[in-house]
Design an enzyme around this catalytic site. Structure first.
Site, PDB file in Angstrom:
ATOM      1  N   ALA A 137       0.805  -1.221   0.000  1.00 27.88           N
ATOM      2  CA  ALA A 137       0.000   0.000   0.000  1.00 27.88           C
ATOM      3  C   ALA A 137       0.840   1.274   0.000  1.00 27.88           C
ATOM      4  O   ALA A 137       0.279   2.363   0.062  1.00 27.88           O
ATOM      5  CB  ALA A 137      -0.926   0.003   1.218  1.00 27.88           C
ATOM      6  N   ASN A 138       2.144   1.157  -0.085  1.00 29.02           N
ATOM      7  CA  ASN A 138       2.981   2.352  -0.026  1.00 29.02           C
ATOM      8  C   ASN A 138       3.073   3.079  -1.362  1.00 29.02           C
ATOM      9  O   ASN A 138       3.542   4.218  -1.423  1.00 29.02           O
ATOM     10  CB  ASN A 138       4.384   2.012   0.455  1.00 29.02           C
ATOM     11  N   TYR A 170       6.786 -14.028 -14.897  1.00 35.50           N
ATOM     12  CA  TYR A 170       5.844 -13.042 -14.374  1.00 35.50           C
ATOM     13  C   TYR A 170       4.400 -13.413 -14.696  1.00 35.50           C
ATOM     14  O   TYR A 170       3.546 -13.486 -13.793  1.00 35.50           O
ATOM     15  CB  TYR A 170       6.154 -11.649 -14.934  1.00 35.50           C
ATOM     16  N   GLY A 175      -1.876  -0.132  -4.919  1.00 34.78           N
ATOM     17  CA  GLY A 175      -2.125  -0.412  -3.509  1.00 34.78           C
ATOM     18  C   GLY A 175      -2.365   0.847  -2.708  1.00 34.78           C
ATOM     19  O   GLY A 175      -3.250   0.883  -1.839  1.00 34.78           O
TER      20      GLY A 175
END
Length: 319
Positions: free
Chosen positions: A25-26, A176, A30
Site C-alpha cells: 500500500a505504499n 511473471y 495499492g
C-alpha cells in the site's frame, strides 16, 4: 461473455466499520486502493515491506484524507517468517477485507529468503501464505472478502507445472505472467473450497490493466541501468493510464455489494488493457479446476500452510 458493471471510482459505498489490509500500500495501485477505502471510512492497515517507504506513504495518506483510520504494519511477502510474524501479531477481533496487491514484475532472476524464484515466491506463494494465516480472522467477519490482484498478462501464460519455481530455466516475462496466472487460479480455487465448506467468504481476482506504477522501475528493477529506467519510464508515461484508473478493479471487487464470490474483474477495453471494471466469466483459468487443484496442493507443500476450510482454521508447519 462479459457482464458490464455500471461502476466508477465515486461509486465505492460507505466502508465504515470495515477492517481492511492492503499489501503493497505504499505506492501505486495499492496506495490508491488503501486511500479510497479509508476515504469511505474503513480502518485500513498498510502492509508494506519497507518501513521507511511505508511511513512516508502513511504520512502522505493522512494528509490527503484527514481523520482517516490508518496504521502501518510490516510484512515481506518474500519471507515466510515475516508473513508468519505479521499474522501472529494480529490484534483485532476480525478482518473484513484482505487485498492481496503487493508483487514484483519482470525482475531479474533472484531467490526469496526461502529459496523460491522471486516472482512465483512473492506474487503467489507469499499471497497464498498470508491469506491462509489470516483466514481465521477473515472468517470472524460478517461478510469477509479476499481480493487478489492478477494481471491481464495472465491470459498469455503458458502455465508449466514443472517449471513454476524456475526448475528448468528462467525467462523473466514468462515467470511473471505465470505467477499472475497462479494468482487467478488461487482466487477461484479459494472460492470453490469456501463454497464446498459452506463458508461465507468471497474471493475475487482482478486485473488492473496497463497502469502507471513503479513496479517496472523500482525494487529489484532499480538496478537495471539508466537506459532501462529511462526507456521504461517513457513507455509507462505514454502508454499506461493513471494509477487511480488501475485501482478501479480492485476497489470494485472489494466493495461492490452484490458481486458474487469467484468473480474476475477486468477493464472492459481491448485486451483488458484499459476501460471500466467488468466481470469476465469466460476465462480459461477460471474453468481449469485440475490445474488449480494441483497448484493448491503444491503451494501447501512448499509453504507449510494448510487451509482447513471445513474447520475454519489454518495450520502451519515448517516446509
Amino acid at each position: 461473455m462479459r457482464n458490464s458493471l455500471p461502476w466508477t471510482l465515486h461509486a465505492v459505498p460507505d466502508q465504515t466499520g470495515r477492517v481492511a489490509v492492503v499489501t503493497g500500500a505504499n505506492s501505486g495501485i495499492g496506495y490508491v486502493t488503501a486511500r479510497e477505502l479509508a476515504r469511505r471510512g474503513a480502518h485500513v492497515m498498510l502492509a508494506c515491506r519497507d518501513p521507511e517507504r511505508g511511513q512516508a506513504a502513511l504520512a502522505r495518506m493522512q494528509g490527503e484524507v484527514p481523520g482517516a483510520h490508518l496504521e502501518l504494519r510490516r510484512v515481506d511477502l518474500g519471507s515466510l517468517a515475516s508473513i508468519q510474524e505479521f499474522a501472529a501479531g494480529w490484534d483485532r477481533d476480525r478482518l473484513d477485507l484482505l487485498v492481496n496487491n503487493a508483487g514484483v514484475a519482470m525482475v531479474p532472476y533472484a531467490l526469496t529468503a526461502d529459496g523460491f524464484e522471486s516472482q512465483f515466491g512473492i506474487n503467489h506463494l507469499g499471497t497464498f501464505t498470508l491469506t491462509g494465516l489470516l483466514l481465521p480472522h477473515l472468517l470472524a467477519a460478517p461478510d469477509p472478502r479476499v481480493v487478489t490482484v492478477s494481471s491481464e498478462g495472465q491470459r498469455f501464460a503458458g502455465f508449466d507445472l514443472e517449471n513454476l519455481n524456475a526448475e528448468r530455466g528462467y525467462r523473466t516475462a514468462f515467470a511473471y505472467v505465470q505467477s499472475k496466472r497462479a494468482n487467478l487460479y488461487f482466487a477461484v480455487e479459494l472460492q470453490r473450497r469456501a463454497d464446498a465448506a459452506g463458508l461465507k467468504l468471497r474471493s475475487m481476482a482482478v486485473a488492473p490493466g496497463l497502469t502507471r506504477t513503479n513496479v517496472l522501475t523500482g525494487g529489484a528493477n532499480s538496478g537495471r541501468g539508466r537506459l532501462y529506467a529511462t526507456l521504461t519510464r517513457l513507455l509507462v508515461r505514454v502508454a499506461f493510464r493513471p494509477t487511480p484508473e488501475g485501482a478501479k478493479t480492485s476497489l470494485c471487487a472489494a466493495t461492490m455489494p452484490d458481486l458474487p464470490g469467484g468473480s474476475y474483474i477486468v477493464p472492459d477495453g481491448l485486451l483488458q488493457l484499459r476501460g471500466e471494471p467488468t466481470r469476465r466469466t469466460r476465462e480459461r483459468a477460471i474453468r481449469d479446476t485440475a490445474t488449480a487443484t494441483h497448484l493448491w496442493h503444491l503451494s501447501e507443500r512448499l509453504t507449510g500452510v494448510t487451509y482447513a476450510l471445513s474447520a475454519a482454521t489454518t495450520t502451519t508447519r515448517l516446509p
